[in-house]
Design a protein around this motif. Sequence first.
Motif, PDB file in Angstrom:
ATOM      1  N   UNK A 136      -1.019  41.838 -18.034  1.00  0.00           N
ATOM      2  CA  UNK A 136      -2.476  41.707 -18.170  1.00  0.00           C
ATOM      3  C   UNK A 136      -3.223  42.902 -17.578  1.00  0.00           C
ATOM      4  N   UNK A 137      -2.488  43.848 -16.990  1.00  0.00           N
ATOM      5  CA  UNK A 137      -3.129  44.976 -16.322  1.00  0.00           C
ATOM      6  C   UNK A 137      -4.003  45.791 -17.277  1.00  0.00           C
ATOM      7  N   UNK A 138      -5.186  46.136 -16.780  1.00  0.00           N
ATOM      8  CA  UNK A 138      -6.086  47.036 -17.507  1.00  0.00           C
ATOM      9  C   UNK A 138      -6.227  48.379 -16.790  1.00  0.00           C
ATOM     10  N   UNK A 139      -6.052  48.369 -15.448  1.00  0.00           N
ATOM     11  CA  UNK A 139      -6.145  49.591 -14.642  1.00  0.00           C
ATOM     12  C   UNK A 139      -4.930  49.677 -13.726  1.00  0.00           C
ATOM     13  N   UNK A 140      -4.190  50.808 -13.815  1.00  0.00           N
ATOM     14  CA  UNK A 140      -3.033  51.038 -12.955  1.00  0.00           C
ATOM     15  C   UNK A 140      -3.132  52.446 -12.374  1.00  0.00           C
ATOM     16  N   UNK A 141      -3.290  52.512 -11.046  1.00  0.00           N
ATOM     17  CA  UNK A 141      -3.430  53.797 -10.349  1.00  0.00           C
ATOM     18  C   UNK A 141      -2.322  53.929  -9.314  1.00  0.00           C
ATOM     19  N   UNK A 142      -1.403  54.857  -9.560  1.00  0.00           N
ATOM     20  CA  UNK A 142      -0.278  55.078  -8.649  1.00  0.00           C
ATOM     21  C   UNK A 142      -0.186  56.538  -8.224  1.00  0.00           C
ATOM     22  N   UNK A 143      -1.213  57.326  -8.503  1.00  0.00           N
ATOM     23  CA  UNK A 143      -1.167  58.757  -8.276  1.00  0.00           C
ATOM     24  C   UNK A 143      -1.343  59.159  -6.832  1.00  0.00           C
ATOM     25  N   UNK A 144      -1.101  60.427  -6.568  1.00  0.00           N
ATOM     26  CA  UNK A 144      -1.334  60.988  -5.235  1.00  0.00           C
ATOM     27  C   UNK A 144      -1.602  62.472  -5.383  1.00  0.00           C
ATOM     28  N   UNK A 145      -2.296  63.028  -4.375  1.00  0.00           N
ATOM     29  CA  UNK A 145      -2.612  64.444  -4.375  1.00  0.00           C
ATOM     30  C   UNK A 145      -2.435  65.010  -2.978  1.00  0.00           C
ATOM     31  N   UNK A 146      -2.014  66.271  -2.897  1.00  0.00           N
ATOM     32  CA  UNK A 146      -2.074  67.073  -1.662  1.00  0.00           C
ATOM     33  C   UNK A 146      -1.243  66.511  -0.506  1.00  0.00           C
ATOM     34  N   UNK A 147      -0.318  65.611  -0.781  1.00  0.00           N
ATOM     35  CA  UNK A 147       0.447  65.016   0.310  1.00  0.00           C
ATOM     36  C   UNK A 147       1.930  65.187   0.010  1.00  0.00           C
ATOM     37  N   UNK A 148       2.552  66.181   0.674  1.00  0.00           N
ATOM     38  CA  UNK A 148       3.961  66.451   0.425  1.00  0.00           C
ATOM     39  C   UNK A 148       4.837  65.291   0.873  1.00  0.00           C
ATOM     40  N   UNK A 149       4.342  64.511   1.836  1.00  0.00           N
ATOM     41  CA  UNK A 149       5.134  63.389   2.341  1.00  0.00           C
ATOM     42  C   UNK A 149       5.228  62.276   1.307  1.00  0.00           C
ATOM     43  N   UNK A 150       4.155  62.123   0.528  1.00  0.00           N
ATOM     44  CA  UNK A 150       4.125  61.052  -0.464  1.00  0.00           C
ATOM     45  C   UNK A 150       4.815  61.537  -1.735  1.00  0.00           C
ATOM     46  N   UNK A 151       5.978  60.984  -2.031  1.00  0.00           N
ATOM     47  CA  UNK A 151       6.750  61.434  -3.181  1.00  0.00           C
ATOM     48  C   UNK A 151       7.297  60.234  -3.925  1.00  0.00           C
ATOM     49  N   UNK A 152       6.664  59.917  -5.045  1.00  0.00           N
ATOM     50  CA  UNK A 152       7.124  58.813  -5.883  1.00  0.00           C
ATOM     51  C   UNK A 152       7.599  59.365  -7.219  1.00  0.00           C
ATOM     52  N   UNK A 153       8.460  58.620  -7.883  1.00  0.00           N
ATOM     53  CA  UNK A 153       9.038  59.128  -9.127  1.00  0.00           C
ATOM     54  C   UNK A 153       9.317  57.988 -10.097  1.00  0.00           C
ATOM     55  N   UNK A 154       9.466  58.370 -11.359  1.00  0.00           N
ATOM     56  CA  UNK A 154       9.865  57.448 -12.428  1.00  0.00           C
ATOM     57  C   UNK A 154      10.866  58.192 -13.298  1.00  0.00           C
ATOM     58  N   UNK A 155      11.978  57.565 -13.594  1.00  0.00           N
ATOM     59  CA  UNK A 155      12.977  58.199 -14.462  1.00  0.00           C
ATOM     60  C   UNK A 155      12.918  57.651 -15.884  1.00  0.00           C
ATOM     61  N   UNK A 156      12.426  56.434 -16.026  1.00  0.00           N
ATOM     62  CA  UNK A 156      12.304  55.813 -17.349  1.00  0.00           C
ATOM     63  C   UNK A 156      10.997  55.035 -17.389  1.00  0.00           C
ATOM     64  N   UNK A 157      10.138  55.401 -18.319  1.00  0.00           N
ATOM     65  CA  UNK A 157       8.804  54.795 -18.361  1.00  0.00           C
ATOM     66  C   UNK A 157       8.711  53.625 -19.335  1.00  0.00           C
ATOM     67  N   UNK A 158       9.838  53.142 -19.817  1.00  0.00           N
ATOM     68  CA  UNK A 158       9.818  52.121 -20.851  1.00  0.00           C
ATOM     69  C   UNK A 158       9.098  50.848 -20.416  1.00  0.00           C
ATOM     70  N   UNK A 159       9.125  50.561 -19.120  1.00  0.00           N
ATOM     71  CA  UNK A 159       8.486  49.336 -18.614  1.00  0.00           C
ATOM     72  C   UNK A 159       6.985  49.343 -18.830  1.00  0.00           C
ATOM     73  N   UNK A 160       6.388  50.535 -18.998  1.00  0.00           N
ATOM     74  CA  UNK A 160       4.947  50.607 -19.236  1.00  0.00           C
ATOM     75  C   UNK A 160       4.548  50.073 -20.604  1.00  0.00           C
ATOM     76  N   UNK A 161       5.475  50.083 -21.540  1.00  0.00           N
ATOM     77  CA  UNK A 161       5.136  49.741 -22.925  1.00  0.00           C
ATOM     78  C   UNK A 161       4.711  48.283 -23.089  1.00  0.00           C
ATOM     79  N   UNK A 162       4.981  47.443 -22.096  1.00  0.00           N
ATOM     80  CA  UNK A 162       4.567  46.040 -22.178  1.00  0.00           C
ATOM     81  C   UNK A 162       3.108  45.833 -21.795  1.00  0.00           C
ATOM     82  N   UNK A 163       2.472  46.882 -21.260  1.00  0.00           N
ATOM     83  CA  UNK A 163       1.079  46.758 -20.795  1.00  0.00           C
ATOM     84  C   UNK A 163       0.124  47.092 -21.932  1.00  0.00           C
ATOM     85  N   UNK A 164       0.023  46.228 -22.891  1.00  0.00           N
ATOM     86  CA  UNK A 164      -0.746  46.496 -24.103  1.00  0.00           C
ATOM     87  C   UNK A 164      -2.249  46.521 -23.853  1.00  0.00           C
TER      88      UNK A 164
END
Length: 588
Positions: free
Chosen positions: A173-201
Motif C-alpha cells: 500500500x506504500x505511496x512514499x518510500x524514502x531510504x536515501x542518504x547524503x554526505x554520510x560515509x558511515x551510512x552505507x545501505x545497498x540493494x542487490x536485487x530490486x525485484x521486491x519493489x515491483x509489488x508496490x503498484x
Amino acid sequence: MSAVFKFSYISSLYLTFCLLLVLALSAKNYDATLCHDDERQALLQFKSGLVDETDRLASWVGETSDCCKWAGLTCDNITGHVHKIHLPGICAYPFNYNTDKEYNEAARQRLRGDISQSILYLKQLEHLDLSCNDFGGLQIPRFMGSLGNLRYLNLSSSGFRGTIPPQLGNLTELEVLCLGNFYDAYESTSITNMQWLSSMRSLRHLDMNGVNLTEASDWFQVINTLPSLAQLHLSRSGLPDIHPNVASLNLTFLSSLDLSYNNFNKSFMPQWIFSITSLVSLDLSGCHFSGPPIPSSTSSFHNLTSLNFLHISENEFMSSSLVLKELSSIGGNLISLDMRFCGVKSATLDSLHNLTSLLSLDLSGNQLTSTIPKSLGNLCNLRHIDMGGNSFQNISLTSLLRSFLDCKSLGNLSFLRSLYLDGNLISGPIPESIGNLSFLRSLYLYGNLISGPIPESIGNLSFLRSLNLEGNLISGPIPESIGNLSFLRSLYLEGNLISGPIPESVGNLSFLRSLNLYGNLISGPIPYSVGGLSSLESLALSRNHLTGTLPESLGQLSKLKYLDLSHNLLTGVVTDVHFSKLIGLKTT
C-alpha cells in the motif's frame, strides 16, 4: 392552541438541551479513552528502546495518559487507533553550521538506540517517519515489512547500514518510500536485487539517493513496472547501466527524475528520458553523457514541454549547438538551467535566446571567452547568474554584462539577486551601472583583473548580503557609501591595491560577520566606529599601512572569534579594555 404550541416549543428546547448534554458527555468520555491500551503499551516499549538526549519524547509517559496527545503522534479521530508516527530529527551536517557547538547541539536532537518490534501492534499505522536520526549502523529491521497498512515510510539519513531487507516489498500500500542518504560515509545501505519493489503498484515517490545499487542490474526494469511513480531519486547510487534501449515505457506520470552523479562512462544520452513528456524536473548532473543523443524523432528536449528545472552539469553532449537549440525550443516553461562544466563555448550561447522564463542560469566552469551575445538580452527575468570559472580575458566587466544590462523588456536586470563572475580574468573597472541592480543579494567578482576604484554606486545595493572583490587590481579608497549596505554579512576586499582610510561608515554594518581587508594599501587609524559591528566574527586587517592606536571600541565585539592586525604600523599600548568582551576570541 397557544398553550399547546408553548408546551411543544418548551419540549423541543428541553429535548435539544438533553441531546447536546449527552453529546458533550459522550465527547468528553470519548476523548478520555481515545488511545487504545495495547497501542499505548506498544509505544512505551518503542520509546524504551530509544536514546533521547534532548527529551523529545518527554510527553510519552503514563500508563493511562492519552497517547494520541503525545509528541509526534496522530490518531484516527473516530477509531482512536494510532495512524501516524512522525519523529524526524535534524539532518545536521557540519558544513551547515558556523561552529562545532551549533552542529553538536543539532546532532543531539537525533534519536538513537534500537527500533522495537512492538510497533507491529499498531495495526492501523499508515505513516512512519524516523528520518534524520541516528541508529548507529543498524540494519533496517525486517519486521517493518509486516506494517502492512503503511502508506508512507521515511527512514532516510538515519544511520542505517547493510542490505535493505526485501521484506519491505510486502508493503504493497506504500505511496512514499524514502531510504536515501547524503554526505554520510558511515551510512552505507545497498540493494542487490530490486525485484521486491515491483509489488508496490501504488508507489508515487521513491528516494534511494546514496543507496548502493551497483549490483542492481534490474533497476530500470523494476522501476518501469511502477505505473503511479511521480518522483524518482537515485542520485549517487552507482547505477551500473543507463539501459539505452527500452521497448516500452510505463513511467507516464513521472514528474521528477534525479539520476545525478551516476557515472555512465560517456554513454550516449538515452532516448527514453526524452519520452517522459510529463517531466517537470530533470537532474542528470555528473552523469558524463557524451556525444549527441541517439538519433530519433523522440530523442530531443523539444518533447519535454513541461520541464521547469534542468540540472545537467558535467555532460559533454550539452556543448552541441544543435542540442541547445532543441532545449531553447521548449521556450517559456524552463525556469532553472544548470550547465556547469559542459564544455559550452561562447559561439553556442545564442541558441538559448528563447528561454525567456529563466530565473536561474549557471554556466560556470565552461569555455566561454567572448562577450555575451545580444540575443540573451531576452532573458530579463533572471534572478541568478553564475558564469564563474570561464576565461573572459581582455574583456571588461561593462562589455561582458552589456547584453544583460540592456534587457529589451525591462530596461535592465533590476530583479537580479545573485551575480557570480569569479575567476574569469575580467579586466577594466566596475561600472557605475552596477548600482542599478538594486535587489542584488550576492556579488562575487573575486579572482579577476578588475582595476580602478569601487564605484560610489555600490551603496545603492541596499539588499546586498555578500560582496567579494578579493584578488583583483582595485585601487582607490573604500567609498563612504559602503555604510549604506545595512544587510551586509560578508565583505571581502583582500589582495587588492585599495588605499586611503577605512571609512567611519563601516560601523553601520551591524549584521556584518566577516570583514577581510588583508593585503592592501589602507592607511590611517582603525575607526572608532568599528565597535558598532556587533555581529562581527572575523576581522582581518593585516598587511596594510594602518597607523595610530587601537580603538577601545574593539573590546565591544563580543562575537569576534578571529582577529588579525599584524604587519601594520600601529602604535600605543594594548590594555584589558581592548579585550573586555572578546570572550570568543581564539588564539593561533
